[in-house]
Design an enzyme around this catalytic site. Structure first.
Site, PDB file in Angstrom:
ATOM      1  N   TRP A 136       8.601  -5.492  54.676  1.00 47.94           N
ATOM      2  CA  TRP A 136       8.824  -5.046  56.365  1.00 47.94           C
ATOM      3  C   TRP A 136       7.329  -6.646  56.735  1.00 47.94           C
ATOM      4  CZ3 TRP A 136       3.525  -1.935  58.091  1.00 47.94           C
ATOM      5  CH2 TRP A 136       3.863  -1.866  59.157  1.00 47.94           C
ATOM      6  N   ASP A 217       1.849   1.340  49.357  1.00 46.28           N
ATOM      7  CA  ASP A 217       2.290   1.541  50.745  1.00 46.28           C
ATOM      8  C   ASP A 217       3.340   2.519  50.019  1.00 46.28           C
ATOM      9  OD1 ASP A 217       2.996   1.612  53.179  1.00 46.28           O
ATOM     10  OD2 ASP A 217       3.645  -0.621  53.070  1.00 46.28           O
ATOM     11  N   ALA A 219       5.278   4.942  52.732  1.00 50.90           N
ATOM     12  CA  ALA A 219       5.028   5.509  54.187  1.00 50.90           C
ATOM     13  C   ALA A 219       6.255   6.671  54.410  1.00 50.90           C
ATOM     14  CB  ALA A 219       5.047   4.190  55.205  1.00 50.90           C
ATOM     15  N   LYS A 252       5.835   8.509  59.782  1.00 45.37           N
ATOM     16  CA  LYS A 252       7.227   9.231  59.521  1.00 45.37           C
ATOM     17  C   LYS A 252       6.952  11.069  59.308  1.00 45.37           C
ATOM     18  CE  LYS A 252       6.974   5.091  59.715  1.00 45.37           C
ATOM     19  NZ  LYS A 252       7.481   3.666  60.282  1.00 45.37           N
TER      20      LYS A 252
HETATM   21  N1  PMP Z   1       5.036   0.860  55.696  1.00 49.21           N
HETATM   22  C1  PMP Z   1       6.032   0.512  55.158  1.00 49.21           C
HETATM   23  C2  PMP Z   1       6.681   0.019  54.449  1.00 49.21           C
HETATM   24  C3  PMP Z   1       6.327   0.734  57.580  1.00 49.21           C
HETATM   25  O1  PMP Z   1       7.360   0.702  57.420  1.00 49.21           O
HETATM   26  C4  PMP Z   1       5.490   0.813  57.875  1.00 49.21           C
HETATM   27  C5  PMP Z   1       5.916   1.700  59.259  1.00 49.21           C
HETATM   28  N2  PMP Z   1       7.044   0.640  59.657  1.00 49.21           N
HETATM   29  C6  PMP Z   1       4.577   0.902  57.459  1.00 49.21           C
HETATM   30  C7  PMP Z   1       3.621   0.334  56.533  1.00 49.21           C
HETATM   31  C8  PMP Z   1       3.235   1.716  58.788  1.00 49.21           C
HETATM   32  O2  PMP Z   1       3.218   2.399  59.128  1.00 49.21           O
HETATM   33  P1  PMP Z   1       2.045   3.366  60.352  1.00 49.21           P
HETATM   34  O3  PMP Z   1       3.429   3.285  61.982  1.00 49.21           O
HETATM   35  O4  PMP Z   1       1.648   4.769  60.230  1.00 49.21           O
HETATM   36  O5  PMP Z   1       1.499   2.137  60.712  1.00 49.21           O
END
Ligand code: PMP
Length: 394
Positions: A136, A217, A219, A252
């Site tokens: 990311w 992480d 998510a 998500k």
């Molecule tokens: N980690 C990953 C791998 C993500 O893809 C994302 C969001 N795209 C996040 C963290 C962050 O999520 P948030 O929108 O809750 O800040």
């Protein structure tokens, strides 16, 4: 007209350099301005239904109505936010056995990652954070802006659409004791490629042998194989190792994106100083996390009917993504690996020219590195998508 040098001299902000716009967020505007009826938005990572919508989940709608009805004050809660939120969410994330964990509510997964990075920077200034490529795009800036050096290691081979585990282990041979290893708990962004059970066990052994701290992480829990299945690798790591950091996003799996709902947990040998430091860091970062989304998650999780309905809708979201995955995988030999991968994303072996041509000639919008959001497709437009992409798949 002032010359650049003069501006630098006179303006307090003359020391700043121009920053590129966020390419992925810019895609939203480009897609909106495209008048072609069959255009496909496979850019930003949000769940979409067959109509291309990102609906508010049913249980969330009910909980929001309850909040409006029941909430009598918006007074401050405190730096840790809604304590019941983190406790209830911990059951979903960890199952049983959370006694060595300290958790606080954060503004989204991004806030959790940043808070974890700040905690590490305070405890071990200069610890290197190892990040697999690709990842990311916000990962490296989050750790760097917290003052931690970042090193990349090989992770995914785009041409063969597979994890190159040997290359990863080889690169991590340079990691030092006290370094941090960032891992995606499930549904890897952008590749969709998750480690096998044996690879996770190997990672646990590596962390133990080399003295690395795993920073997970998570998510996308529930969007891969199911709530428990998607947490299994992280839970295994927590059983195998004394210490770990987990950054979590509800944005998500509860569809709460703009409400910014997340949590950070730290598993540590001694939890006392960790909690106090998390709270003082959070106090200076955001003082208190936003309440609305976390209160909604709390209401959903503490009400058996709402919780069951949330889980059922999440199941249906996951089923839709995985059906689209199977259809894509069956549509072209070069896309076959997509059937074994999980989550919202796949990384196609497409260069920037192909990505640009697909946008120009076919109205297919994807991230510049060839990442597609699978949820942006429908069973009907998959053949059109594959016909557009096929000439570029060597
Ligand atoms: N980690 C990953 C791998 C993500 O893809 C994302 C969001 N795209 C996040 C963290 C962050 O999520 P948030 O929108 O809750 O800040």
């Amino acid at each position: 007209m002032l010359t650049h040098d003069l501006v630098e001299e006179r303006s307090f902000f003359g020391g700043l350099t121009a920053q590129p716009a966020d390419a992925l967020l810019a895609l939203i505007g480009l897609h909106r301005a495209d008048a072609r009826p069959g255009k496909m938005d496979l850019g930003i990572g949000m769940f979409r239904d067959d109509l291309g919508q990102t609906p508010v989940m049913r249980a969330v709608k009910v909980a929001e109505a309850m909040l409006v009805e029941q909430q009598e004050s918006k007074s401050y809660l405190g730096t840790e936010g809604d304590g019941c939120f983190a406790a209830l969410l911990a059951e979903v994330v960890f199952g049983a056995g959370t006694d060595r964990l300290t958790g606080v509510q954060t503004p989204g997964g991004t806030g959790a990652l940043r808070l974890g990075a700040e905690l590490i920077a305070r405890s071990r200034p200069g610890a290197t954070v190892w990040i697999g490529t690709p990842t990311w795009p916000n990962h490296a800036p989050i750790f760097r802006d917290a003052g931690l050096p970042v090193q990349t290691h090989r992770f995914f081979d785009v041409a063969s659409a597979a994890i190159d585990f040997d290359a990863m282990i080889e690169d991590l041979g340079d990691a030092q004791a006290g370094d941090v290893l960032l891992l995606h708990g499930c549904c890897h962004n952008p590749t969709g490629a998750d480690f096998s059970g044996e690879q996770w066990r190997e990672i646990a052994r590596l962390c133990e042998r080399r003295g690395l701290l795993p920073f997970i992480d998570l998510a996308y829990q529930g969007l891969g194989d199911g709530l428990d299945a998607d947490a299994a690798a992280m839970r295994g790591l927590l059983r195998a190792l004394p210490e770990a950091v987990i950054a979590y996003s509800c944005d998500k799996n509860f569809g709460l994106y703009r409400e910014r709902v997340g949590a950070l947990w730290v598993q540590s040998i001694s939890t006392d100083p960790v909690r106090g430091n998390l709270l003082t860091l959070a106090r200076s970062l955001w003082s208190m996390p936003p309440d609305h989304g976390a209160a909604v998650v709390r209401l959903v999780l503490e009400n058996a009917a709402l919780r069951a309905d949330w889980a059922a809708e999440l199941d249906a979201m996951r089923a839709r993504i995985n059906e689209l995955r199977m259809a894509l995988a069956a549509s072209h030999p070069r896309l076959a690996a997509i059937g074994d991968q999980r989550g919202m994303f796949a990384l196609l072996p497409l260069g920037p020219d192909a990505v640009e041509a697909l946008r120009r000639d076919h109205g297919i919008y994807m991230a510049g590195n060839g990442r597609i959001n699978i949820a942006g497709l429908t069973p009907e437009n998959i053949p059109i998508f594959v016909a557009g992409v096929a000439p570029y798949l060597a």
